[in-house]
Design an enzyme around this catalytic site. Structure first.
Site, PDB file in Angstrom:
ATOM      1  N   GLY B  50     -24.540  24.704  -9.542  1.00  0.00           N
ATOM      2  CA  GLY B  50     -23.647  23.787 -10.234  1.00  0.00           C
ATOM      3  C   GLY B  50     -24.169  23.304 -11.574  1.00  0.00           C
ATOM      4  O   GLY B  50     -23.695  22.310 -12.113  1.00  0.00           O
ATOM      5  N   CYS B  51     -25.152  23.971 -12.150  1.00  0.00           N
ATOM      6  CA  CYS B  51     -25.615  23.583 -13.479  1.00  0.00           C
ATOM      7  C   CYS B  51     -25.180  24.641 -14.473  1.00  0.00           C
ATOM      8  O   CYS B  51     -25.279  25.826 -14.200  1.00  0.00           O
ATOM      9  CB  CYS B  51     -27.133  23.505 -13.533  1.00  0.00           C
ATOM     10  SG  CYS B  51     -27.818  22.504 -12.226  1.00  0.00           S
ATOM     11  N   GLN B  52     -24.756  24.207 -15.638  1.00  0.00           N
ATOM     12  CA  GLN B  52     -24.416  25.182 -16.675  1.00  0.00           C
ATOM     13  C   GLN B  52     -25.673  25.747 -17.299  1.00  0.00           C
ATOM     14  O   GLN B  52     -25.793  26.937 -17.520  1.00  0.00           O
ATOM     15  CB  GLN B  52     -23.541  24.531 -17.747  1.00  0.00           C
ATOM     16  CG  GLN B  52     -22.078  24.739 -17.463  1.00  0.00           C
ATOM     17  CD  GLN B  52     -21.227  24.259 -18.609  1.00  0.00           C
ATOM     18  OE1 GLN B  52     -21.643  24.258 -19.762  1.00  0.00           O
ATOM     19  NE2 GLN B  52     -20.027  23.859 -18.297  1.00  0.00           N
ATOM     20  N   SER B  53     -26.626  24.860 -17.597  1.00  0.00           N
ATOM     21  CA  SER B  53     -27.907  25.364 -18.070  1.00  0.00           C
ATOM     22  C   SER B  53     -28.774  25.544 -16.835  1.00  0.00           C
ATOM     23  O   SER B  53     -28.777  24.713 -15.946  1.00  0.00           O
ATOM     24  CB  SER B  53     -28.541  24.356 -19.021  1.00  0.00           C
ATOM     25  OG  SER B  53     -28.507  23.080 -18.449  1.00  0.00           O
TER      26      SER B  53
END
Ligand SMILES: Cc1ncc(COP(=O)(O)O)c(C=O)c1O
Ligand SMILES: Cc1ncc(COP(=O)(O)O)c(C=O)c1O
Lengths: 410, 144, 410, 144
Positions: B50-53
């Site tokens: 669930g992290c973009q980075s």
């Protein structure tokens, strides 16, 4: 001259949010219109006024406020018809937005018309909303999803199109404008090629309605989808336009109230188009807001807006290109107010956070276009996108801020 | 130094900066102090979801405290990861679970630690908590 | 005493629409809350405030207002979780409303779990929203739709239930409260009977959330659906609650942005629950309104409200029964503030129009419950339905108006 | 008497009432003046679609004008049907299509004739227009 026909200062005053600040007093510079546009007062007031004075369920009642709500609901349908230059108002179906419009077609039309061995054609620059529903359809049916390659400048490889429009293609669904690149596709030409071959076409207008004059007859498509929230209107409502004969032959999508003529336990007779596709209580207040948004947008000089956006894109692009390691993704001249970029060695999230700290809202990430970005060999970009309220000064502030962020990160 | 002490220290450390640039420069510098992330842990399963980075998190439990290795490719995010490590690393599962969440506000990190999948630090905090629960149930020394 | 704990006068002042008039100065008496409730100022202001100060797309951006919008969106999910007393917030899925919630389950869960020869059980008092999606599923799968008969007083024939809960029943979907009769079903007992037999259950809470305290754990159902617009909240948003393990095993419903982890042309990996079921830009402003509505509703004394509603129903029923040829449809004592009636020899449309002329908004027709009305041998009823703002005086005005209408029509 | 004249007459007829009760009593009375609907036409296909209260409409074309038979089971609706008949009945397709829609406002019937499927009068006006178009294309005397 844009200044004469497009008084951006006066326009900005109509948007309450543009006077707010973030991070302790920094004026908000909103460069994320492609994700969702801000709303003018007149749209907010239309929603407020609906709830405060006319709220009632539609279609089902004989009393005064129910008649008022129903009249507004159907008048909005006509407003959309005129906005798209459709021939019939009953060709306009209200949905939650572009995503639901495409899902409706992929499910209702697709399940009826696509079989094992068939192909669905899309372009290489689609938003996931115009990929995943077709993928799900292909999985259900044993069909194949193909796509038109994207050239290095972010335009479609038009020469590849005829070869891809095989006999097996049942549907060609294409974005009008790329949300990541800003590229405007020649949907008129693409639909003409498909039509010659008897292929049904769908245009994803999520990113075009707020920039271009739309005419579904001129485009020559069979379906057209858009979301109100990108057109300065409310969230939770959008439209699907389809040719009457095609819609008329389609089975319903969702079942429930309003979309039925007669229900017995033995079976159900469905309503005519478009009610057949509008099960349940719809987003009535959304229609009030959408009507206001279209009417408001209709007062703008679209040519002046186009000219203004071009100038914004040029200034932003030229400024960005001064930065070491800068790569603009999407460089075709035929584009709307969207600028995507990556800076070598730097991570988009960092840039986004450091811009935010300076009051500047851009979007970083895959913009729901993973396959497109993969074709450019990147996983994410920084994207600045413009609306009717974006000023040259904001572009300059954006450029100063990007330079500052780069300095801090290097 | 317990977690609350670490938070207090971070608060005064981050509070000393008059303007945001110095503050961020410090956060980025903090990221540079993170020990190198062992390459053998750079696997899909240690990516915080669930992290973009991309944010990496690997736990090792010695039977008493949990040792985390963590990393991010983004510099600011890596600095924020370092801050979280100062609060959560080398503590017992019980200590980890007892950390009050209001440090997010205390440290002025609301924008970054909101329910936001963009930089995923909220997901990281959640994941740290899940590991703490798992290890507190297992008891014995282990890794994953 | 209701007057002490429920200050209806003060409540009414919060609803702007209640001060309006129709037909040249007649104060609006709104007795159509079962179709859609009116909205208090605080709900309208929450929507206004969202658009004016925090509007941004959710989940996708790192900038401040995007974080604000996302926080609000997820906070509303928690608010719904608490409202339903669910154990996990990720069991709450945002939909357009009850209709979409049921369609989602019938499609996503149904296609996976229902096969030829299976049965779906509903009750004989369902809204079309809880009939048609199951009918469509049965048609796709070759399954059979059965229903529990309704007794003459409008209650369920509980004795018929065990015999209908056969081995073949895969899903038992029931309304909590009948929108036409007002009957409150014992969903706790019904779900318990189903659970004993390993049958999945769904409760349609469209008409219960505004009258009863909801506790999905206590009810013991597997799915629960409701619409914000019936709970003093906005149009275009509602919820599906489902048990985590069941939701987790379900394939997505619509495809698009947000609901994916990774998209390639070869295939797509879907997100976890609940995002998996929320494709595309959702109705963000709707969540702001829903949060305000639940918080506002939470301040009401539900026991006092229940007492007040009972008094309204009693007064209305007693008054109506004075009229020659009056037949009340739905006479079980366990009901909420809904009174349906027919008058022999008179047509409901006429009564509705003549009441409207007197400022009184009731609903006439089949109320999207055709099979139920057929079981009572009528094609339509007049329905007066009450909300927290309905006063005894309004009931009296309603009775005077019905009497006048009857005189004019006889 | 042409359609406009009929509308003017109806306007003054309905305009004479001070209160709504007399007005409605008159509308209901107008309904009673409708000639009986021939039972052989009471078939599904002559039900105007989209009305909650059943409205029947049957056209006969003599080559010049259209004769409509119409009915409703609801008294007020039947009165409104009678009003529409005074405006549209026994006219040529061209006359029918030329009737300006603002009579709805002139006669104060907006609530009833809005885009509302409850009493379906809007659907009835639409259906009358469709018959007029159909007969104007066929020309010769016919029924359906
Ligand atoms: C019992 C019941 N179920 C379902 C619905 C459908 O709700 P919605 O139209 O908000 O989807 C309604 C309301 O019309 C209802 O009363
Ligand atoms: C090109 C394109 N298509 C589809 C969508 C999906 O629109 P929505 O999220 O409003 O359903 C978007 C916006 O995110 C878009 O930019």
């Amino acid at each position: 001259m844009t200044a004469a026909s497009l008084d951006i200062h006066a326009i900005r005053e109509q948007f309450p949010i543009l006077s707010r600040t973030v991070h302790g007093g920094k004026p908000l510079v909103y460069l994320d219109t492609a994700a969702t546009s801000q709303k003018p007062r007149v749209v907010i007031d239309a929603i407020d006024g609906y709830y405060a004075m006319h709220n009632s369920n539609v279609h089902r009642g004989a009393h005064t406020i129910s008649a008022e709500a129903t009249t507004m609901w159907e008048r909005t349908r006509q407003t959309v018809q005129q906005f798209l230059n459709a021939t019939r108002e009953d060709e306009v179906i209200f949905t939650r937005g572009t995503t639901e419009s495409i899902n409706l077609v992929a499910s209702s039309w697709g399940d009826q018309n696509v079989a094992a061995g068939d192909e669905i054609l899309i372009t290489g620059m689609e938003h996931h909303a115009n990929i995943v529903p077709w993928q799900m359809l292909c999985q259900r049916k044993g069909a194949t999803l193909k796509h038109i390659p994207v050239l290095p400048d972010g335009s479609l490889d038009m020469e590849a199109v005829p070869g891809l429009l095989t006999d097996r293609v049942k549907m060609f669904s294409m974005t009008h404008v790329s949300n990541t690149l800003g590229t405007v596709n020649d949907v008129h030409a693409l639909c003409a090629m498909a039509r010659e071959r008897g292929i049904t076409t769908m245009v994803d207008g999520a990113q075009s309605v707020l920039h271009l004059k739309i005419d579904v007859q001129e485009i020559g498509c069979d379906f057209f989808a858009f979301s109100a929230h990108k057109l300065y209107g409310p969230t939770g409502i959008g439209c699907l336009w389809g040719r009457y004969e095609i819609l008329d032959a389609m089975p319903p999508y969702q079942g429930g109230g309003a979309m039925i003529k007669h229900v017995t336990y033995a079976g159900t007779e469905y309503e005519q188009v478009p009610i057949r596709f509008e099960a349940g209580t719809p987003h009535i207040a959304g229609a009030a807001g959408l009507e206001a948004a279209i009417n408001w947008f209709g007062l703008l000089d679209l040519e002046a807006l186009d000219e203004h956006e071009r100038a914004l894109v040029e200034r932003a692009t030229a400024g960005l290109q001064q930065i070491d390691g800068m790569r603009i993704i999407g460089t075709t001249p035929h584009k709307v107010g969207i600028v995507s970029f990556v800076i070598s060695g730097l991570h988009g999230t960092d840039i986004g956070m450091l811009l935010d700290e300076q009051g500047i809202a851009i979007r970083t990430g895959h913009h729901c276009t993973m396959p497109l970005l993969e074709s450019f060999g990147v996983g994410s970009t920084c994207r600045a996108s413009f609306g009717v309220y974006t000023t040259m000064d904001e572009i300059d502030e954006f450029l100063v801020a990007v330079n500052k962020a780069v300095r801090m990160l290097r | 130094m317990n977690a609350q002490h670490a938070i207090d220290l971070l608060a005064s450390e981050l509070g000393q900066f008059e303007d945001w640039e110095d503050r961020y420069a410090h956060i980025i510098a903090l990221g540079r102090t993170l020990p190198p992330f062992p390459e053998e842990f750079r696997k899909e399963q240690f990516l915080v979801s669930g992290c973009q980075s991309q944010v990496w998190l690997h736990p090792t439990f010695d039977g008493t405290t949990i040792h985390f290795d963590a990393d991010s490719e983004a510099l600011v995010v890596k600095g924020l990861v370092a801050i979280l490590m100062r609060i959560y690393n080398h503590r017992t599962p019980q200590e980890i679970l007892a950390v009050p969440k209001d440090f997010i506000t205390t440290l002025g990190l609301d924008t970054h630690l909101s329910q936001n999948r963009a930089n995923g630090l909220a997901s990281m905090i959640k994941q740290i908590g899940l590991y703490a629960i798992a290890f507190s149930m297992r008891g014995a020394a282990s890794s994953v």
